[in-house]
Design a protein around this motif. Sequence first.
Motif, short mmCIF file in Angstrom:
data_model
loop_
_atom_site.label_atom_id
_atom_site.label_comp_id
_atom_site.label_asym_id
_atom_site.label_seq_id
_atom_site.Cartn_x
_atom_site.Cartn_y
_atom_site.Cartn_z
N SER A 280 12.71 6.20 -7.98
CA SER A 280 11.52 6.93 -8.41
C SER A 280 11.65 7.47 -9.83
CB SER A 280 11.23 8.07 -7.46
OG SER A 280 12.31 8.95 -7.44
N VAL B 241 -2.87 6.54 -6.77
CA VAL B 241 -1.54 6.00 -6.50
C VAL B 241 -1.46 4.60 -7.09
CG1 VAL B 241 0.08 5.30 -4.74
CG2 VAL B 241 -1.24 7.38 -4.44
N GLY C 87 3.78 5.13 -1.25
CA GLY C 87 2.64 5.86 -1.80
C GLY C 87 1.81 6.50 -0.69
N SER D 138 1.05 1.51 -7.34
CA SER D 138 2.33 1.10 -6.78
C SER D 138 2.74 -0.27 -7.30
CB SER D 138 2.27 1.10 -5.26
OG SER D 138 1.10 0.47 -4.82
N PHE E 31 4.41 4.62 -7.76
CA PHE E 31 5.30 4.45 -6.61
C PHE E 31 5.93 3.07 -6.63
CE2 PHE E 31 3.14 8.11 -4.97
CZ PHE E 31 4.11 8.72 -4.23
N GLU F 112 3.63 0.35 -1.93
CA GLU F 112 2.39 0.94 -1.43
C GLU F 112 2.65 1.83 -0.23
OE1 GLU F 112 -1.81 -1.01 -0.31
OE2 GLU F 112 -0.59 -2.12 -1.73
N ASN G 152 7.31 9.34 -8.24
CA ASN G 152 7.38 10.10 -7.01
C ASN G 152 8.40 11.23 -7.14
OD1 ASN G 152 7.17 11.02 -4.44
ND2 ASN G 152 8.40 9.37 -3.55
#
Lengths: 168, 465
Positions: free
Chosen positions: B332, B435, B421, B437, B415, B418, B397
């Motif tokens: 992250s 979000v 997320g 991803s 992220f 998914e 994140n």
Amino acid sequence: MAEAIMSFTIIKPLGHSSLQSTKWDMLHPSSKSLEGSNKKRASLCKVNAFPDWPLTLMAVLVEHAEGQRDLITHKSIWHLSDKAIKNVYAFYMMFTCWGCLFFGATKDPYYDSEVYRGDGGDGTGHWFYEKQEDIEEAARAELWREELIEEIEQKVGGLQELEEAGRK
Amino acid sequence: MATTPLLPKSTSPFVSNPLSLSSAHTHFIKPSFFNPLEHSHACTKRPTVQVHAKKKNPWLDPFDDGEDPEMEYGSMFADGKQEEDTRPPDAPNNPYGFLKFPMGFAVEIASLPLKIRGDVRRCCCMISGGVYENLLFFPAIQLIKDRYPGVLIDVIASARGKQTYELNKNVRWATVYDIDDDWPEPGDYTDMTGELKGRYYDMVLSTKVGGLGHAAFLFMTTARDRVSYIYPNVNAAGAGLLLSETFTAESINLSEGGYNMYQQMVDWLGRPSRTVPKQPVPPLRVSISRKLKQVVAEKYTNAGVEKGKYIVIYGIESDSKASMQSRGDTDSLLPIQVWADIADSIRGMKPVFVIPHEKERENVEEIVGEDASIVFITTPGQLAALINDSAGVIATNTAAVQLANAREKPSIALFCSELKGRLFVPNAEEKKCIVVSSKTGKLIDIEVEAVKQAMQIFDVSLALA
């Protein structure tokens, strides 16, 4: 030596009077020979340090022989029983340990250092520990009050708006 | 009777009539003689209780067969939530400093609600993990506060996690003690045991996934309710003996559950009781003190940005411990080159790069340019204040995403997949959060174009403002 003393006839002094009789012996070494016969004889006096506790401080041995000067053996050894010796050593050990801890702690720079006293104090000898936590706790309580005041203000504002709307 | 509010309502009849005080004992056990209406009321309520009752651990008490179906509850201490403050008011005129006890106040029954209703006056929460895990526990703390009015909540957390409680108004004391440490210093351990025992908690919650050893630590606090997560495997053996409530974690790492990682505990905390309905879980909220705002305002002014006209960029790759990642999502952080690409496309705002360590400043200046706005922040409190004054947040994140959601700021969350997320930011639309991803499951492969597309959320919020 102990056997030698034990072999003499031992006058057992009666408790409190033991010191007096010993004094008498020491002051008048020949007093006992005056009333006795011509034979050789001896007497022993012991002094206890405490009347009820078998700690012999001093022993006076008077050996009396006809036509001779009295032979006075004056022993001032402490005669301690095994138990008494154990007590003395136990006390000595305890005192030493306590002394090491106590006197060692009186002048330890650690206890006056920033590490130990770092959290603060009010200068009167009252030291506050965990002062940091109290500060943080007070800050959070302050935060709670702030939020409460904000909420109340919002509610009051909303009420005022409602009132104004009602008037119009 | 100006003082009656301090007592439960049912005491007022025998306060006015001292002769019936002898019936106080039987009153809450068999009230059916006195009050048949109440009896029928209790009968109708009982089945709902039994539905929610969990299977008891038979080892705890072999003679405990669950709730007695014949048991009748009166109104004394049985209904509703606990009182906010049971302390009688001060009596300023009393020369001895006694409190102003109301007439008929019986000290003997003062602790009864703890037994009958399960009141919690002091609660201790032991939170395992860092900033992220502690931040996600905030809704649970708010729930405890709502469910048990007037409860004093203390927190035991790691040194990093404790800093989070700068943002929480509901906590009394936050103490540093690392419960994740399997081999603590014996001195620390015994000290903490003694301290917790001396605080006389009614309930101790622990989010450490623990076994018998941790259960023993909780047991030694002598709290009434000792609640903890336990291992989902054989290592949990024996832990249930010393705990009054256990939650079997789905995996050893609780943080993998994302935003709702404490779901089991929260469900149990908010469980309905006889007349109290199920307590809803409040959303994550943080409060920022005025002093903190001032400090941070000074910081970002020095960095050359104005309030409300910058976008916080958080999640620069670093070996600092202050990166505020979740333990459930290790992938992250993004290198500064990617961030520079993303920051290039920000229009009308200035990006503020938050560095978790001073040594990162050089790298950022080298890649983004000398005039980049850089703020050095390590504590979650300052990060929250920075986000609060910003126009929006772009972050991976980290705790920054949750803080942006908590302060209702528009945010773009990057992220690695998914699934992550969805786990960490559920209901993203409601939270004004987009979000983004990565398709490959690795954060480094994230499409910068998608992030640039998402940036219109800041324009929308500006237009609204």
